[in-house]
Design a protein around this motif. Sequence first.
Motif, PDB file in Angstrom:
ATOM      1  N   VAL A   1       2.935 -51.269   5.091  1.00  0.00           N
ATOM      2  CA  VAL A   1       4.365 -50.948   5.155  1.00  0.00           C
ATOM      3  C   VAL A   1       4.965 -50.954   3.755  1.00  0.00           C
ATOM      4  CG1 VAL A   1       6.604 -51.699   6.040  1.00  0.00           C
ATOM      5  CG2 VAL A   1       4.577 -51.847   7.493  1.00  0.00           C
ATOM      6  N   ASP A   2       4.608 -51.962   2.959  1.00  0.00           N
ATOM      7  CA  ASP A   2       5.158 -52.076   1.603  1.00  0.00           C
ATOM      8  C   ASP A   2       4.730 -50.911   0.724  1.00  0.00           C
ATOM      9  OD1 ASP A   2       6.355 -54.450   2.323  1.00  0.00           O
ATOM     10  OD2 ASP A   2       4.692 -55.684   1.606  1.00  0.00           O
TER      11      ASP A   2
ATOM     12  N   VAL B   1       3.939 -47.787   1.671  1.00  0.00           N
ATOM     13  CA  VAL B   1       4.668 -46.576   2.053  1.00  0.00           C
ATOM     14  C   VAL B   1       6.091 -46.620   1.501  1.00  0.00           C
ATOM     15  CG1 VAL B   1       5.576 -45.229   3.988  1.00  0.00           C
ATOM     16  CG2 VAL B   1       3.270 -46.179   4.114  1.00  0.00           C
ATOM     17  N   ASP B   2       6.730 -47.776   1.614  1.00  0.00           N
ATOM     18  CA  ASP B   2       8.082 -47.906   1.077  1.00  0.00           C
ATOM     19  C   ASP B   2       8.085 -47.796  -0.441  1.00  0.00           C
ATOM     20  OD1 ASP B   2       9.221 -48.175   3.568  1.00  0.00           O
ATOM     21  OD2 ASP B   2       9.137 -50.373   3.558  1.00  0.00           O
TER      22      ASP B   2
ATOM     23  N   GLY C   1       8.347 -44.364  -1.688  1.00  0.00           N
ATOM     24  CA  GLY C   1       9.550 -43.660  -1.258  1.00  0.00           C
ATOM     25  C   GLY C   1       9.456 -43.028   0.110  1.00  0.00           C
ATOM     26  N   GLY C   2       8.507 -43.509   0.941  1.00  0.00           N
ATOM     27  CA  GLY C   2       8.331 -42.926   2.265  1.00  0.00           C
ATOM     28  C   GLY C   2       7.396 -41.730   2.232  1.00  0.00           C
TER      29      GLY C   2
ATOM     30  N   GLU D   1      10.754 -37.303   7.607  1.00  0.00           N
ATOM     31  CA  GLU D   1      10.502 -38.411   6.698  1.00  0.00           C
ATOM     32  C   GLU D   1      10.319 -39.702   7.487  1.00  0.00           C
ATOM     33  OE1 GLU D   1      10.113 -38.340   3.258  1.00  0.00           O
ATOM     34  OE2 GLU D   1       9.978 -36.199   3.722  1.00  0.00           O
TER      35      GLU D   1
ATOM     36  N   ASP E   1       9.684 -44.054   6.948  1.00  0.00           N
ATOM     37  CA  ASP E   1       9.547 -45.220   6.082  1.00  0.00           C
ATOM     38  C   ASP E   1       8.290 -45.984   6.472  1.00  0.00           C
ATOM     39  OD1 ASP E   1      10.170 -46.470   8.453  1.00  0.00           O
ATOM     40  OD2 ASP E   1      12.129 -47.215   7.795  1.00  0.00           O
ATOM     41  N   GLY E   2       8.079 -47.131   5.844  1.00  0.00           N
ATOM     42  CA  GLY E   2       6.847 -47.866   6.079  1.00  0.00           C
ATOM     43  C   GLY E   2       6.667 -48.309   7.517  1.00  0.00           C
ATOM     44  N   THR E   3       7.729 -48.798   8.148  1.00  0.00           N
ATOM     45  CA  THR E   3       7.636 -49.276   9.530  1.00  0.00           C
ATOM     46  C   THR E   3       7.292 -48.142  10.486  1.00  0.00           C
ATOM     47  OG1 THR E   3       9.254 -51.023   9.059  1.00  0.00           O
ATOM     48  CG2 THR E   3       8.874 -50.463  11.362  1.00  0.00           C
ATOM     49  N   THR E   4       7.947 -46.990  10.308  1.00  0.00           N
ATOM     50  CA  THR E   4       7.670 -45.839  11.179  1.00  0.00           C
ATOM     51  C   THR E   4       6.271 -45.295  10.949  1.00  0.00           C
ATOM     52  OG1 THR E   4      10.027 -45.253  11.174  1.00  0.00           O
ATOM     53  CG2 THR E   4       8.477 -43.546  11.855  1.00  0.00           C
TER      54      THR E   4
ATOM     55  N   ARG F   1       9.342 -48.339  -9.521  1.00  0.00           N
ATOM     56  CA  ARG F   1       8.499 -47.868  -8.427  1.00  0.00           C
ATOM     57  C   ARG F   1       7.019 -48.108  -8.755  1.00  0.00           C
ATOM     58  NH1 ARG F   1       9.397 -42.080  -5.553  1.00  0.00           N
ATOM     59  NH2 ARG F   1      11.225 -43.246  -4.842  1.00  0.00           N
TER      60      ARG F   1
END
Length: 407
Positions: free
Chosen positions: A239-240, A242-243, A246-247, A271, A273-276, A319
């Motif tokens: 998750v981290d 991917v975030d 920037g997704g 688009e 994010d990490g959770t998705t 980043r």
Amino acid sequence: MAQRPPSDSPDNSSGASSDGERYDWLYGQGGAPRRDEGGDDATRMMPTQPRPGTGSSGPSPAPTPAPTPRPAPTPSQPGTTYRSSRRGFRPRFRVRYLLLVLLAYIVFLVAVPVYAWTKVDEVAFEPSGKRPDDQPGTTYLLVGSDSRAGLSKEQRKQYGTGNAVGQRTDTIMLLHTGSGPNLLLSIPRDSLVEVPGHGTTKINAAYAFGGPKLLTKTVEQDTGIKIDEYVEIGLGGFVDVVDAVGGITICPQQAMVDKLANLDVKKGCQEADGTTALAYARSRHTYATGDIQRAQAQREVVSQVGSKAISPWSLLPWRYWNLNMAATGFVTFGKGMNPARAAMFAMAMTHVNGENGLTCSVPISDLAVHWDAERAPQMFKAIINDDTDRIGKNLCSPSGLPSSVTG
């Protein structure tokens, strides 16, 4: 009356020339006539020049010549210091500052991965006993672990991971790099294979029974492919990462609602994010073919992360730092991996799409899941011989099923 000395006398201060003409001591030959011819001490008069516009009625001082301006130095002259209207400002100092900033940034780009590497965990993966001989190219065994270790209660709820204990492999892939296109090959976790010491069972059981060593031995024994490096990916750090990039963009071919994975997405590219992205990679209950289609989504997510990681935006200091440090939280490398090989792995993950790579599933004959007795060995042989440029659509398909079945 005294006699005038001859013209060639050394005392001829009157300046008379030898031809009889008078020689003026100040103006030279032909100077102004004397007022008094009575002797050498007579007063001499200088000629006057009329002032323009006033005639000759009176003397005027000689005009003072204007000073000649000093030419400004051209920029091409080396060693020249230029000054602006502000006192003491030197533009060449600005260049020095820029060079210092550039040097500091280069040091930053090198130092961050080196520091991050000190935080990476290692695990033994090489099995004992007989193994395949060395083969051309490099083959990585990429494992996605469903371990909940390190996740808080809130994170488990947010990610939809539940409270399962133990550690299994939701994702098993081979990444081969060599002379041909990079190949990212999914091995369905429900593949029925021979697990040493445990008979015929699902391949992900090998990890549950004996961890990375038994899983490596199982893959090598059933495919004949030598595993050179091992990379394990955990849930939370994914998750981290991917975030940190920037997704990513995901492109589900259908609307997906999976409460078990906390997934609710519409059809089409969007688009995430990490959770998705994690939920999308874990969901299998919305697919008709279950784990087969989930493996496609996993390859899609992994390749997207790789593509975003090499984006110029990833070189922004904050980043870049987040990406490197996030990777330490979700990646475990096999013993023997070094920073250079890890960098090669990361670069290889960015070239598994389009003309530069192939993304496939192990050829299967049914959804049970049995490997295709004819096509699967051909795929494995191409990897063993580093001959991926000859892998065609008959071997490389998203589901692994023959084209006659998938259409």
